[in-house]
Design a protein around this motif. Structure first.
Motif, short mmCIF file in Angstrom:
data_model
loop_
_atom_site.label_atom_id
_atom_site.label_comp_id
_atom_site.label_asym_id
_atom_site.label_seq_id
_atom_site.Cartn_x
_atom_site.Cartn_y
_atom_site.Cartn_z
N VAL A 20 16.15 29.26 -38.58
CA VAL A 20 14.69 29.41 -38.56
C VAL A 20 14.12 29.05 -39.93
O VAL A 20 13.13 28.32 -40.02
CB VAL A 20 14.28 30.84 -38.14
CG1 VAL A 20 12.79 31.06 -38.35
CG2 VAL A 20 14.67 31.10 -36.71
N GLU B 27 7.78 33.00 -40.06
CA GLU B 27 6.99 33.86 -39.17
C GLU B 27 6.18 33.03 -38.19
O GLU B 27 5.98 33.42 -37.04
CB GLU B 27 6.06 34.77 -39.98
CG GLU B 27 6.78 35.82 -40.80
CD GLU B 27 7.39 35.28 -42.10
OE1 GLU B 27 6.88 34.27 -42.62
OE2 GLU B 27 8.39 35.83 -42.55
N LEU C 223 7.13 30.31 -36.83
CA LEU C 223 8.05 29.89 -35.76
C LEU C 223 8.32 31.02 -34.77
O LEU C 223 8.57 30.76 -33.59
CB LEU C 223 9.38 29.40 -36.34
CG LEU C 223 9.35 28.04 -37.01
CD1 LEU C 223 10.70 27.73 -37.64
CD2 LEU C 223 8.97 26.95 -36.03
N ARG C 224 8.29 32.23 -35.24
CA ARG C 224 8.55 33.37 -34.35
C ARG C 224 7.33 33.78 -33.54
O ARG C 224 7.47 34.41 -32.49
CB ARG C 224 9.07 34.55 -35.16
CG ARG C 224 10.46 34.26 -35.73
CD ARG C 224 11.08 35.43 -36.37
NE ARG C 224 11.34 36.45 -35.38
CZ ARG C 224 11.77 37.66 -35.68
NH1 ARG C 224 11.97 38.00 -36.91
NH2 ARG C 224 11.98 38.54 -34.73
N ARG C 225 6.14 33.44 -34.03
CA ARG C 225 4.90 33.80 -33.33
C ARG C 225 4.66 32.90 -32.14
O ARG C 225 4.97 31.72 -32.17
CB ARG C 225 3.71 33.68 -34.28
CG ARG C 225 3.49 34.89 -35.07
CD ARG C 225 2.15 34.83 -35.78
NE ARG C 225 2.40 35.31 -37.13
CZ ARG C 225 2.14 34.64 -38.23
NH1 ARG C 225 1.59 33.46 -38.18
NH2 ARG C 225 2.41 35.16 -39.40
N ARG C 226 4.03 33.46 -31.14
CA ARG C 226 3.69 32.70 -29.93
C ARG C 226 2.28 32.14 -30.06
O ARG C 226 1.32 32.75 -29.61
CB ARG C 226 3.78 33.61 -28.71
CG ARG C 226 5.17 34.13 -28.47
CD ARG C 226 5.16 35.20 -27.43
NE ARG C 226 5.35 34.59 -26.12
CZ ARG C 226 5.47 35.27 -25.02
NH1 ARG C 226 5.40 36.57 -25.04
NH2 ARG C 226 5.65 34.65 -23.87
N ARG D 208 8.75 25.54 -32.45
CA ARG D 208 9.37 26.76 -31.90
C ARG D 208 10.42 26.39 -30.87
O ARG D 208 11.53 26.94 -30.87
CB ARG D 208 8.28 27.64 -31.31
CG ARG D 208 8.75 28.96 -30.75
CD ARG D 208 7.52 29.71 -30.22
NE ARG D 208 7.85 30.79 -29.35
CZ ARG D 208 7.96 32.05 -29.74
NH1 ARG D 208 7.78 32.38 -30.99
NH2 ARG D 208 8.24 32.99 -28.86
N LYS D 209 10.11 25.44 -29.99
CA LYS D 209 11.07 25.01 -28.98
C LYS D 209 12.29 24.36 -29.62
O LYS D 209 13.42 24.60 -29.20
CB LYS D 209 10.40 24.05 -27.99
CG LYS D 209 9.42 24.73 -27.08
CD LYS D 209 8.76 23.75 -26.14
CE LYS D 209 7.79 24.47 -25.20
NZ LYS D 209 7.14 23.56 -24.27
N ILE E 25 14.56 27.02 -31.12
CA ILE E 25 15.30 27.71 -30.05
C ILE E 25 16.48 26.85 -29.62
O ILE E 25 17.61 27.34 -29.48
CB ILE E 25 14.38 28.05 -28.87
CG1 ILE E 25 13.41 29.16 -29.27
CG2 ILE E 25 15.18 28.43 -27.62
CD1 ILE E 25 12.30 29.43 -28.28
N TYR F 171 15.01 37.82 -30.07
CA TYR F 171 14.59 37.41 -31.41
C TYR F 171 13.17 36.83 -31.40
O TYR F 171 12.38 37.11 -32.29
CB TYR F 171 15.58 36.39 -31.97
CG TYR F 171 15.29 35.96 -33.38
CD1 TYR F 171 15.66 36.78 -34.44
CD2 TYR F 171 14.66 34.77 -33.66
CE1 TYR F 171 15.39 36.41 -35.75
CE2 TYR F 171 14.38 34.39 -34.96
CZ TYR F 171 14.76 35.21 -36.00
OH TYR F 171 14.48 34.83 -37.29
N PHE F 172 12.85 36.03 -30.37
CA PHE F 172 11.54 35.39 -30.29
C PHE F 172 10.54 36.14 -29.42
O PHE F 172 9.40 35.72 -29.29
CB PHE F 172 11.69 33.95 -29.78
CG PHE F 172 12.26 33.02 -30.80
CD1 PHE F 172 11.45 32.45 -31.76
CD2 PHE F 172 13.61 32.73 -30.82
CE1 PHE F 172 11.97 31.59 -32.72
CE2 PHE F 172 14.14 31.88 -31.77
CZ PHE F 172 13.33 31.31 -32.71
#
Length: 87
Positions: free
Chosen positions: A5, A17, A19-22, A30-31, A34, A51-52
């Motif tokens: 990440v 952060e 990358l972890r947020r939607r 983000r994809k 993953i 994690y996500f």
């Protein structure tokens, strides 16, 4: 997972952060992170989902989508190879 990440975030000049947020802003990144966690770290879909903050099925869907795009897009292949080089 954290290292992947962090490196992907640096590659795209965003924060881990982000990358972890939607959010819609960083969906593609983000994809990709993953997908990289699954292929590099060999983590389970359940671990990645926790994690996500997404479901196991959502992780599966992301992986299928990236694999499908990977077979069709030279740009995506090049981008993933560049990211893997910095790992």
């Amino acid at each position: 997972m954290e290292e992947v990440v962090y490196k992907v975030a640096n590659f795209y000049s965003i924060t881990p952060e982000d990358l972890r947020r939607r959010t819609r802003k960083n969906i593609r990144q983000r994809k990709l992170v993953i997908y990289l966690i699954k292929t590099i770290c060999q983590k389970s879909n359940t671990e990645i989902g926790k994690y996500f903050g997404i479901s196991t099925q959502a992780v599966t869907n992301v992986l299928r989508e990236i694999e499908d795009q990977y077979s069709k897009s030279r740009i995506l292949k090049r981008e993933l190879e560049n990211i893997k080089c910095i790992m």
